[in-house]
Design an enzyme around this catalytic site. Sequence first.
Site, PDB file in Angstrom:
ATOM      1  N   LYS A   1       0.842  -1.191   0.000  1.00  0.00           N
ATOM      2  CA  LYS A   1       0.000   0.000   0.000  1.00  0.00           C
ATOM      3  C   LYS A   1       0.881   1.246   0.000  1.00  0.00           C
ATOM      4  O   LYS A   1       1.901   1.278   0.725  1.00  0.00           O
ATOM      5  CB  LYS A   1      -0.903  -0.026   1.243  1.00  0.00           C
ATOM      6  CG  LYS A   1      -1.963   1.056   1.286  1.00  0.00           C
ATOM      7  CD  LYS A   1      -2.834   0.911   2.540  1.00  0.00           C
ATOM      8  CE  LYS A   1      -3.957   1.912   2.609  1.00  0.00           C
ATOM      9  NZ  LYS A   1      -4.805   1.738   3.819  1.00  0.00           N
TER      10      LYS A   1
ATOM     11  N   SER B   1      -9.846  -0.575   6.943  1.00  0.00           N
ATOM     12  CA  SER B   1      -9.247  -0.456   5.613  1.00  0.00           C
ATOM     13  C   SER B   1      -8.514  -1.672   5.077  1.00  0.00           C
ATOM     14  O   SER B   1      -8.145  -1.688   3.906  1.00  0.00           O
ATOM     15  CB  SER B   1      -8.294   0.729   5.573  1.00  0.00           C
ATOM     16  OG  SER B   1      -9.028   1.910   5.437  1.00  0.00           O
TER      17      SER B   1
ATOM     18  N   SER C   1      -9.685   1.790   2.782  1.00  0.00           N
ATOM     19  CA  SER C   1      -8.812   2.546   1.912  1.00  0.00           C
ATOM     20  C   SER C   1      -7.771   1.705   1.166  1.00  0.00           C
ATOM     21  O   SER C   1      -7.211   2.177   0.180  1.00  0.00           O
ATOM     22  CB  SER C   1      -8.087   3.615   2.721  1.00  0.00           C
ATOM     23  OG  SER C   1      -7.255   3.051   3.703  1.00  0.00           O
TER      24      SER C   1
HETATM   25  N1  GLN Z   1     -13.091   4.079   6.139  1.00  0.00           N
HETATM   26  C1  GLN Z   1     -12.532   4.528   7.385  1.00  0.00           C
HETATM   27  C2  GLN Z   1     -12.146   5.977   7.269  1.00  0.00           C
HETATM   28  O1  GLN Z   1     -12.470   6.554   6.294  1.00  0.00           O
HETATM   29  C3  GLN Z   1     -11.363   3.696   7.755  1.00  0.00           C
HETATM   30  C4  GLN Z   1     -10.148   4.003   6.973  1.00  0.00           C
HETATM   31  C5  GLN Z   1      -8.980   3.187   7.381  1.00  0.00           C
HETATM   32  O2  GLN Z   1      -9.117   2.159   8.039  1.00  0.00           O
HETATM   33  N2  GLN Z   1      -7.811   3.678   7.037  1.00  0.00           N
HETATM   34  O3  GLN Z   1     -11.543   6.541   8.125  1.00  0.00           O
END
Ligand code: GLN
Length: 480
Positions: A74, A173, A149
């Site tokens: 990532k 994410s 994400s």
């Molecule tokens: N979807 C969640 C957010 O927008 C989690 C994102 C993540 O785990 N990095 O914060």
Amino acid sequence: MELHQLGVEELKNVLDKGGVSPAEVLDSVFKRIDAIQEKVKAFVTLTREQAYGMAAAAGARGAGALAGIPIAIKDNICTKGIRTTCSSRMLENFVPPYESTVTGRLLEAGYVLVGKTNLDEFAMGSSTENSAFFTTRNPWDLDRIPGGSSGGSAAAVSAGMCAAALGSDTGGSIRQPASLCGVVGLKPTYGRVSRHGLVAFASSLDQIGPITKTVKDAAILLNIIAGHDAADSTSAPMPIPDFTRPAGMDIKGFRVGIPKEYFIPGMDREVEAAVLAAVKQLEALGAIPVEVSLPHTAYAIATYYILATSEASSNLARYDGVKYGFRAGGKDLLETYMNTRAQGFGPEVKRRIMLGTYALSSGYYEAYYGRAQQVRTLIKKDFEEAFKSVDIIATPTSPTAAFKVGEKAADPLQMYLSDIFTISINLAGLPGISVPCGFTREELPIGLQLIGRHFDEETVIRVAHAYEQSTDWHGRRPKL
Ligand code: GLN
């Protein structure tokens, strides 16, 4: 199956037998990438040249646990000398002068980096639509999002563009995109894996973990990345078991908690049916389902979005156009700051910085941040209470299967709701995994989430592996 479709364990077996070289594996992987990257857009950066160099070195050394295995990372995890963007204009040209601890450990194990994967800008989002560059597509249906994400990592694994990947999980994410792309995603316990070199989003929640084709592969990667690190004071000095050992053990008599608050009216019917069928399957394997209650679940999203935005506003203060990253001109220092941040950050990141700055501001701190910390303790206690009577908790990973590109992009609240089943686990610091547990009528993957006690990834892996091996969901690949 072609080489690019194989996971870590399978590929290692093939390589160990001889007859196939790491370079041939890479040929297959890059042929696949060349054929579909334009459609899927999983990668921000491809590291073809470095990959062949690493493959040659692996061939020469041979012995490492990941020798010659193509892995994607990532793009919020620092790789020395390789651009690490966080899918943000702010870091578009940032080349880290150091290696993250996790990728350093993968290097020691002989891995081959195929590229850096797309994400929601600074990992803020659930669809990769917040990437400053482009939206990654779901390999099962290119009109849909891959989740986020870590959407690029999940799509790459699912589509056969790498054997496995690393993601990061602050509120879901790793698990949510794994669920939406039909692969396995493991978020370890907070403190299990070093975050040194992970670009910080919300430091009390962030955790790195593997996205893989099988549960066993997730355990293999966890073996390599887990453990205390002097460079990350939040990494725990805990003994590291062999996480692959529980893969293959039975789950007879295991008590599986089903939280009644997680089967809510707004949930998609097909998701609900698939997850309840998965619970039946666990029962058939000898486990005992037990209803449990996590009464503060309803406050999880509000709590998370105060804490995560507060921490983000503080962590992202470093992007000022002076130290590193993007700089916009200005007539003086203040104007340089303002122009840099106005042009360098996208709309979701700005929204969160504003929310978080407000929640932390004098006069509001106690009412928002302080209160949210208290609710966080209650959420953590809910789990402690539940784990008095069960060994593991089973829930859906996401309330719906993959949604259409654009469907929720204009409504941040709708987007935030897609994290409803994953966020509490980060607030409580627990380990959680998503494993494929079925498909909708439209052939979209559905994920089962299994949650364990602190530092009990072994039970998570044991139950997930037993379930996975008794079904064939994980064997399906998108027709792309
Ligand atoms: N979807 C969640 C957010 O927008 C989690 C994102 C993540 O785990 N990095 O914060």
